[in-house]
Scaffold this motif. Structure first.
Motif, PDB file in Angstrom:
ATOM      1  N   HIS A  89       0.583  -1.525  -0.162  1.00  0.00           N
ATOM      2  CA  HIS A  89       0.107   0.070   0.470  1.00  0.00           C
ATOM      3  C   HIS A  89       1.003   1.250   0.029  1.00  0.00           C
ATOM      4  O   HIS A  89       0.547   1.810  -0.591  1.00  0.00           O
ATOM      5  N   GLN A  90       1.947   1.628   0.861  1.00  0.00           N
ATOM      6  CA  GLN A  90       2.987   2.255   0.878  1.00  0.00           C
ATOM      7  C   GLN A  90       3.702   2.736  -0.246  1.00  0.00           C
ATOM      8  O   GLN A  90       4.017   3.571  -0.886  1.00  0.00           O
ATOM      9  N   SER A  91       3.793   1.380  -1.186  1.00  0.00           N
ATOM     10  CA  SER A  91       4.956   1.353  -2.033  1.00  0.00           C
ATOM     11  C   SER A  91       3.733   2.561  -3.311  1.00  0.00           C
ATOM     12  O   SER A  91       4.378   2.637  -4.266  1.00  0.00           O
ATOM     13  N   ARG A  92       2.621   1.714  -3.293  1.00  0.00           N
ATOM     14  CA  ARG A  92       1.424   2.394  -4.178  1.00  0.00           C
ATOM     15  C   ARG A  92       1.781   4.038  -4.136  1.00  0.00           C
ATOM     16  O   ARG A  92       1.662   4.634  -5.092  1.00  0.00           O
ATOM     17  N   ILE A  93       1.075   4.209  -2.826  1.00  0.00           N
ATOM     18  CA  ILE A  93       1.541   5.733  -2.750  1.00  0.00           C
ATOM     19  C   ILE A  93       2.966   5.890  -3.067  1.00  0.00           C
ATOM     20  O   ILE A  93       2.908   7.547  -3.391  1.00  0.00           O
ATOM     21  N   ASP A  94       3.610   5.591  -2.899  1.00  0.00           N
ATOM     22  CA  ASP A  94       5.117   6.194  -3.302  1.00  0.00           C
ATOM     23  C   ASP A  94       4.727   5.975  -4.299  1.00  0.00           C
ATOM     24  O   ASP A  94       5.549   7.479  -4.910  1.00  0.00           O
ATOM     25  N   LEU A  95       4.490   5.336  -5.444  1.00  0.00           N
ATOM     26  CA  LEU A  95       4.998   5.618  -6.731  1.00  0.00           C
ATOM     27  C   LEU A  95       4.308   6.239  -7.354  1.00  0.00           C
ATOM     28  O   LEU A  95       4.263   7.452  -7.976  1.00  0.00           O
ATOM     29  N   ALA A  96       3.044   6.959  -7.083  1.00  0.00           N
ATOM     30  CA  ALA A  96       1.495   7.996  -7.388  1.00  0.00           C
ATOM     31  C   ALA A  96       2.739   9.172  -7.149  1.00  0.00           C
ATOM     32  O   ALA A  96       1.893   9.263  -7.800  1.00  0.00           O
ATOM     33  N   ILE A  97       2.920   9.360  -5.605  1.00  0.00           N
ATOM     34  CA  ILE A  97       3.922  11.259  -5.684  1.00  0.00           C
ATOM     35  C   ILE A  97       4.760  10.610  -6.464  1.00  0.00           C
ATOM     36  O   ILE A  97       4.812  11.893  -6.750  1.00  0.00           O
ATOM     37  N   GLY A  98       5.618  10.208  -6.554  1.00  0.00           N
ATOM     38  CA  GLY A  98       6.613  10.086  -7.589  1.00  0.00           C
ATOM     39  C   GLY A  98       6.121  10.298  -9.291  1.00  0.00           C
ATOM     40  O   GLY A  98       6.618  11.338  -9.687  1.00  0.00           O
ATOM     41  N   ARG A  99       5.284   9.769  -9.981  1.00  0.00           N
ATOM     42  CA  ARG A  99       4.696  10.316 -10.694  1.00  0.00           C
ATOM     43  C   ARG A  99       4.345  11.551 -11.097  1.00  0.00           C
ATOM     44  O   ARG A  99       4.738  11.793 -11.852  1.00  0.00           O
ATOM     45  N   MET A 100       3.647  11.924 -10.021  1.00  0.00           N
ATOM     46  CA  MET A 100       3.277  13.487  -9.729  1.00  0.00           C
ATOM     47  C   MET A 100       4.502  13.871  -9.822  1.00  0.00           C
ATOM     48  O   MET A 100       4.380  15.372 -10.327  1.00  0.00           O
ATOM     49  N   LEU A 101       5.190  13.862  -9.104  1.00  0.00           N
ATOM     50  CA  LEU A 101       6.678  14.445  -8.927  1.00  0.00           C
ATOM     51  C   LEU A 101       7.692  14.649 -10.262  1.00  0.00           C
ATOM     52  O   LEU A 101       8.011  16.079 -10.612  1.00  0.00           O
ATOM     53  N   ASP A 102       7.769  13.554 -10.877  1.00  0.00           N
ATOM     54  CA  ASP A 102       8.392  13.553 -12.305  1.00  0.00           C
ATOM     55  C   ASP A 102       7.495  14.003 -13.802  1.00  0.00           C
ATOM     56  O   ASP A 102       8.283  13.284 -14.550  1.00  0.00           O
TER      57      ASP A 102
END
Length: 189
Positions: A89-102
């Motif tokens: 779950h945390q990985s999915r959140i981190d991935l989504a945040i990373g996509r937004m920042l990248d």
């Protein structure tokens, strides 16, 4: 009486609703579970939270749980699943945040666009909320577990002592209801 026999007796008592047995089992196994959990994940707070979630889950589901011979093994297995689910779950959140920042090009959104988007999001959320009210409590629970907590059909079946086919059918029927309700709400607009 060995520690495992003591844990088995506590387990059987907590299945009967004895809250003190839950606390005693927690006290008997907490540090073993913590040490086991830290081998899976080095985040001390996450592991402590997962151990607490484990015992809350056991208490909430005690009427559907069965007696077990190896209580500590059962607790280890369940804790491992909870920790891995939390990490995923945390990985999915981190991935989504990373996509937004990248995002390649910086996107400057006007105040008006933000208002329009938030209004659209609120309407969509209201439609979804209205659609969810059409589901039975069982359908709501299964949809929550499948799509919001990311559990597999097998995990849901095990958790609710149902067959995998039943879980699949309940979720399938819920999706049909949601789809029908959402489609009709968009046409009514």
């Amino acid at each position: 009486m060995s520690a495992e026999e003591d844990n088995r007796a506590l387990w059987n008592d907590l299945l009967k609703g004895n809250k003190q047995s839950l606390f005693d089992l927690y006290n008997n196994t907490y540090f073993h579970l913590l040490r086991f959990g830290l081998k899976i994940c080095s985040d001390n707070e996450l592991v402590m939270d997962c151990v607490n979630q484990l015992f809350l889950h056991i208490w909430d589901k005690r009427q559907r749980l069965q007696p077990v011979q190896q209580v500590q093994s059962y607790l280890f297995t369940t804790l491992r699943r909870i920790i891995l689910d939390q990490i995923a779950h945390q990985s999915r959140i981190d991935l989504a945040i990373g996509r937004m920042l990248d995002e390649d090009e910086p996107n400057v959104t006007s105040y008006e666009e933000i208002l329009i988007r938030s209004q659209g999001d609120q309407e969509t959320m209201q439609r979804l909320h209205n659609a969810l009210t059409k589901l039975s409590p069982k359908q709501k629970e299964f949809v929550r577990l499948k799509f919001f907590e990311g559990l597999s059909y097998e995990e849901i079946a095990e958790m609710h002592t149902q067959t995998i086919k039943t879980c699949y059918n309940v979720i399938y029927d819920a999706i049909k209801v949601l789809k029908k309700t959402l489609v009709s709400s968009f046409h009514d607009k």
